[in-house]
Structures are given as structure tokens and as C-alpha cells.
Scaffold this active site. Structure first.
Site, PDB file in Angstrom:
ATOM      1  N   HIS A 155      -8.941  -9.452  15.371  1.00  0.00           N
ATOM      2  CA  HIS A 155      -9.167  -8.011  15.159  1.00  0.00           C
ATOM      3  C   HIS A 155      -7.867  -7.268  14.834  1.00  0.00           C
ATOM      4  O   HIS A 155      -7.738  -6.075  15.130  1.00  0.00           O
ATOM      5  CB  HIS A 155      -9.831  -7.363  16.382  1.00  0.00           C
ATOM      6  CG  HIS A 155     -11.026  -8.087  16.889  1.00  0.00           C
ATOM      7  ND1 HIS A 155     -12.269  -7.968  16.315  1.00  0.00           N
ATOM      8  CD2 HIS A 155     -11.162  -8.976  17.914  1.00  0.00           C
ATOM      9  CE1 HIS A 155     -13.135  -8.728  16.963  1.00  0.00           C
ATOM     10  NE2 HIS A 155     -12.488  -9.362  17.935  1.00  0.00           N
ATOM     11  N   SER A 276      10.820   0.754  -6.439  1.00  0.00           N
ATOM     12  CA  SER A 276      10.149   2.014  -6.746  1.00  0.00           C
ATOM     13  C   SER A 276      10.977   2.786  -7.768  1.00  0.00           C
ATOM     14  O   SER A 276      12.209   2.736  -7.755  1.00  0.00           O
ATOM     15  CB  SER A 276      10.002   2.844  -5.467  1.00  0.00           C
ATOM     16  OG  SER A 276       9.692   4.189  -5.762  1.00  0.00           O
ATOM     17  N   LYS A 282      12.892   1.002  -1.533  1.00  0.00           N
ATOM     18  CA  LYS A 282      11.656   0.221  -1.515  1.00  0.00           C
ATOM     19  C   LYS A 282      11.847  -1.191  -2.068  1.00  0.00           C
ATOM     20  O   LYS A 282      12.552  -1.422  -3.032  1.00  0.00           O
ATOM     21  CB  LYS A 282      10.568   0.914  -2.353  1.00  0.00           C
ATOM     22  CG  LYS A 282      10.105   2.241  -1.807  1.00  0.00           C
ATOM     23  CD  LYS A 282       9.394   2.100  -0.474  1.00  0.00           C
ATOM     24  CE  LYS A 282       8.046   1.423  -0.596  1.00  0.00           C
ATOM     25  NZ  LYS A 282       7.096   2.175  -1.425  1.00  0.00           N
ATOM     26  N   GLU A 289       0.033  -8.118  -3.692  1.00  0.00           N
ATOM     27  CA  GLU A 289      -0.943  -7.057  -3.936  1.00  0.00           C
ATOM     28  C   GLU A 289      -1.763  -7.319  -5.198  1.00  0.00           C
ATOM     29  O   GLU A 289      -2.973  -7.088  -5.230  1.00  0.00           O
ATOM     30  CB  GLU A 289      -0.221  -5.715  -4.039  1.00  0.00           C
ATOM     31  CG  GLU A 289       0.366  -5.251  -2.708  1.00  0.00           C
ATOM     32  CD  GLU A 289       1.246  -4.011  -2.853  1.00  0.00           C
ATOM     33  OE1 GLU A 289       1.426  -3.541  -3.997  1.00  0.00           O
ATOM     34  OE2 GLU A 289       1.759  -3.528  -1.833  1.00  0.00           O
TER      35      GLU A 289
END
Length: 461
Positions: A155, A276, A282, A289
Site C-alpha cells: 500500500h 528543466s 532539476k 516516465e
């Protein structure tokens, strides 16, 4: 040139031609078309349906076309309806009347069925090899991290301590099942449809066993109607590809979580990260992704062919032309994703200290504390409640179970003794888990031995 038209009195509407044409995508299997045609011509000559000289002219002509396409000397153009028309027209242009005999005893229906089957069979092997190479990287990581502790989750909550080796072993198992599915598909689809004709075979004395053998099939298909209308193998392959992508997507999700500032379990290599345009700090896990995102694209291909096939009566219908574009895209997508994912995990670094600290601070040893009490004679349900109280005490104090004093333990239960600290240490929690499939190093090394045997015995299709 068209392979049909004798009974037509007017030209096909240009929009219809464009809508009907498939050469923009079916040229992808020009090799398979030539491979099938060479086998067909060889069989025709062996059966005396065409002469040996005609068979040789056709075979030599097709080999010349293949050589010229691959060298760039010959370009496949879209003035033809499909790759089959292009091949036959080019062959006739080069060798004359002998080329007109190539299509004897063959329909475009069984030709298309053969080309797609040959192409899919090749790609099943290619995907299997990509997955095998990914598993080699996973196995290396497993071997190097038998003692690298980390929290295991249920979970998305810290549950029990495991190791990086144990965690990655779960994905090794997933990809092993994926390869098993690919092998099953290969064996089930490996039958030759050539010779089925349009749908009812032919009156020519074809030797379908010979053609199947020349093309490396286990044998010919046994029903001509099914031969030209079967796309089960495409559906099965796309299903297997979807499952591979599902596994990659789950893995990618974990990479994204582990790479986050909150977790910092891993450091991705610069070569497999992006930055970024506005935030200079970043370092984004774009590969993970994108793999996660492209999973839906592959699922879409599977749903498309299932939907296409669900209402088609026997035998061949033009709807089946829709089996190609999305399948080609799905295959290329999966191969690209597996390859990039392999490079990403092969170069990433683990933050061992951070992972171990996370496991210690997440009460992942709570079950072991309860088991400690059980071994001292406390019923498990009572032990569960006692440790729950200890966890509440730790939360109030902002400490781990390991940091409680023995007096604090005894306040909740007098059964606790000094040996509790060893019983709930991360090392003990992992090493005492010795059932097969658990993270303990003894059983993990046994599993690694089995993985080594598997990789040696299952090299390639």
C-alpha cells in the site's frame, strides 16, 4: 500495376486507391515477402508446375531485388498498392514472362498471411532477445546487492525489510514469465499458411510440407480458411507485449519514486536523465516516465486488433489490413522501451545508506518484534497488540523500535529481554527469513544459482 482488374471497366477512384493502399506500411516486410516467394518458386519448380529454369530465374531475380533494396539502389515507391504488387511488378520488369508465373497456385490472401506471420515470428525472437538482455542486467544487480537493505512496501507503506536483490528478483520473475509467453507464442504460431490460396486451397499439386520446411516452420496449417483469416498470433503477441509494458511501467513507477527528493534511494546517470528549461536544479527521470506513458500506446494496439477481429466472418476480409500499422508501432515501442530501460538501470547508482536508514525508521521490524514475543510463548494476537502499543510510543517520541530502552519495552510487556535488540536488528530481520523466495542471503544465493542456470539454458529462441 494491379494484381487484379480484368473484370473492371473503369479506373478506381483515386481516393479509394489511397484508402485501399497499404504499401506505406507493409513495405516493412519486404524481406519476408521475398523469402516467401523464393520458397514458393522453389517448390513450384520441384513439383514441375514451372520449369527448373523458370524457378532459377525467379529466385535469382528476387535475390537481386533484395540486394538492390538493401543497398539503396532500388527504392520502394508508393505508386504500387502494396509490397506484393511492387515485388511482382519489379520482378517481371527484370526477368520478363518467367516473373508472371511466380503467383501460380498462390493468392494475395495466403501471401499476406505468410508475410505477417514471418515478420511476427522474427519480431517475437527480437523482443525475446531484448528481454533476455534486460534480465542479464537485473541479474547483475541482484548479485551485487544481496546485502543491500531497503524497506519493502505494501500500500506504498513501509512494511518489512528486504534487500535490493530480493526486490529486483521480483522483476526477474516477471520478465521470465514474459519470455515464457513469447516462447509459447512462437511455438503455437510456427505453422505455414502458404498454399491455402484465397480460402479453399488450389488445384495445383503444391507440396505445402516442402514450403513449410524451406521457411523454417514446424509444418503447414491444416485448414485453408483459418490459414488466411487467423490473426490469433498477432493478438497473442500484442497481449504479451502489453504485459511486458505493464511490468516495465510498474518498474518505472518505482524508479520515479526512488529517484524523488523525498526518497533518494537511487541516482540516475546523467545520460538517462533530462533537466528543466526553467529550474536549473532539476534532474528528471524522463525515460521511466515515457516508458510508463507508452504502455497505453501498446495497450491500444491490442484493443484495436481485438476490436477489428471480433466481427469478421470467414474467411479473409479487408479489415485485416488493420493488423499491421499498430502492431508494427507496438513492436518498435516495446523494443525501444526495453532497450532504454536496460541502459537506465544498468547505469543507476543505489544510495545504500539512505535505503537502510529508511528501513530502520519505518518500523519494518515490527513483525519481527511480534515474532520475538511469540517465540517466548506469547500468543500472536496478543503479541500483535503489544507491538502496536510500542509503535505508538515510538511515534510519540519520534524514534525507532531499536531506540527504545529495555525499561520502556518491559513497561508494555515483561517478556522482553536484552536479546530483543538483536532479534529486531535489520540484519537479523533479513537473514532469518530463510523460506525459499524470501530475502535471506542463504536462500537468495540459492535463487541466484537457479537464475544462472536459467540464463544458460534459455539463451535464444
Amino acid at each position: 500495376m494491379k494484381l487484379w482488374g480484368g473484370r473492371f471497366t473503369k479506373e478506381t477512384n483515386e481516393l479509394v486507391n489511397n484508402f485501399n493502399a497499404s504499401i506505406s506500411f507493409d513495405q516493412k516486410f519486404y524481406k519476408q515477402d521475398i523469402q516467401g516467394s523464393i520458397a514458393h518458386a522453389t517448390m513450384l519448380a520441384a513439383q514441375g508446375i514451372i520449369s527448373e529454369d523458370e524457378g532459377k530465374q525467379i529466385t535469382d531475380g528476387l535475390k537481386g531485388i533484395l540486394s538492390d533494396i538493401e543497398s539503396g539502389k532500388l527504392e520502394i515507391t508508393d505508386e504500387y498498392e502494396d509490397i506484393h504488387t511492387f515485388m511482382e511488378a519489379t520482378l517481371i520488369e527484370r526477368i520478363g514472362d518467367a516473373g508472371k508465373k511466380l503467383h501460380t497456385g498462390r493468392s494475395r490472401n495466403d501471401q499476406v498471411a505468410l508475410d505477417m506471420r514471418l515478420y511476427t515470428r522474427d519480431e517475437v525472437k527480437n523482443v525475446d532477445e531484448e528481454v533476455r538482455e534486460l534480465m542479464e542486467v537485473i541479474l547483475r544487480i541482484i548479485k551485487e546487492n544481496v546485502d543491500t537493505y531497503m524497506p519493502g512496501f505494501t500500500h506504498l507503506q513501509k512494511a518489512q525489510p528486504v534487500t535490493v536483490a530480493h526486490h529486483f528478483s521480483a522483476y526477474f520473475e516477471m520478465f521470465r514469465r514474459d519470455r515464457s509467453r513469447l516462447h509459447d507464442i512462437y511455438n503455437r504460431m510456427n505453422y505455414c499458411p502458404l498454399g491455402a490460396g484465397a480460402l479453399a486451397g488450389t488445384t495445383y499439386p503444391l507440396n505445402r510440407e516442402m514450403t513449410a520446411e524451406l521457411l523454417g516452420f514446424a509444418g503447414p496449417t491444416l485448414n485453408s480458411m483459418d490459414s488466411v483469416s487467423d490473426r490469433d498470433y498477432v493478438i497473442e503477441f500484442l497481449s504479451a507485449l502489453s504485459t511486458i509494458m505493464m511490468h516495465l511501467s510498474r518498474f518505472s513507477e518505482e524508479i520515479c519514486i526512488w529517484n524523488s527528493n523525498e526518497y533518494k534511494f537511487i541516482e540516475l546517470d546523467d545520460a538517462f536523465s533530462t533537466g528543466s528549461s526553467i529550474m536549473p536544479q532539476k534532474k528528471n527521470p524522463d525515460i521511466a516516465e515515457l516508458v510508463r506513458g507508452k504502455t497505453g500506446r501498446v495497450y491500444g494496439a491490442l484493443m484495436s486488433i481485438l476490436t477489428t477481429m471480433k466481427g469478421i466472418p470467414l474467411a479473409y476480409n479487408k479489415d485485416m489490413q488493420e493488423d499491421k500499422e499498430l502492431t508494427f508501432d507496438a513492436i518498435d515501442t516495446v523494443k525501444g522501451c526495453v532497450s532504454l530501460f536496460k541502459g537506465m538501470i544498468d547505469t543507476m547508482k543505489f544510495n545504500n545508506t539512505r535505503m537502510e536508514d529508511s528501513a530502520k525508521k519505518g518500523f519494518t521490524n515490527a513483525t519481527d518484534a511480534a515474532d520475538y514475543l511469540v517465540k517466548k510463548g506469547v500468543p500472536f494476537r496478543d503479541a500483535h497488540g503489544i507491538v502496536g502499543q510500542l509503535v505508538l510510543m515510538c511515534i510519540d517520541k519520534g524514534i525507532a523500535l531499536d531506540d527504545l530502552s529495555l525499561d520502556e519495552y518491559k513497561k508494555i510487556s515483561p517478556v522482553f529481554e536484552e536479546d530483543v535488540y538483536e532479534a529486531i536488528s535489520l540484519k537479523t530481520c533479513v537473514e532469518k527469513r530463510l523460506t525459499l523466495g524470501a530475502p535471506g542471503p542463504e536462500v537468495m544465493n540459492k535463487v541466484i544459482g537457479l537464475y544462472d542456470e536459467y540464463m544458460k539454458d534459455n539463451q535464444k529462441l
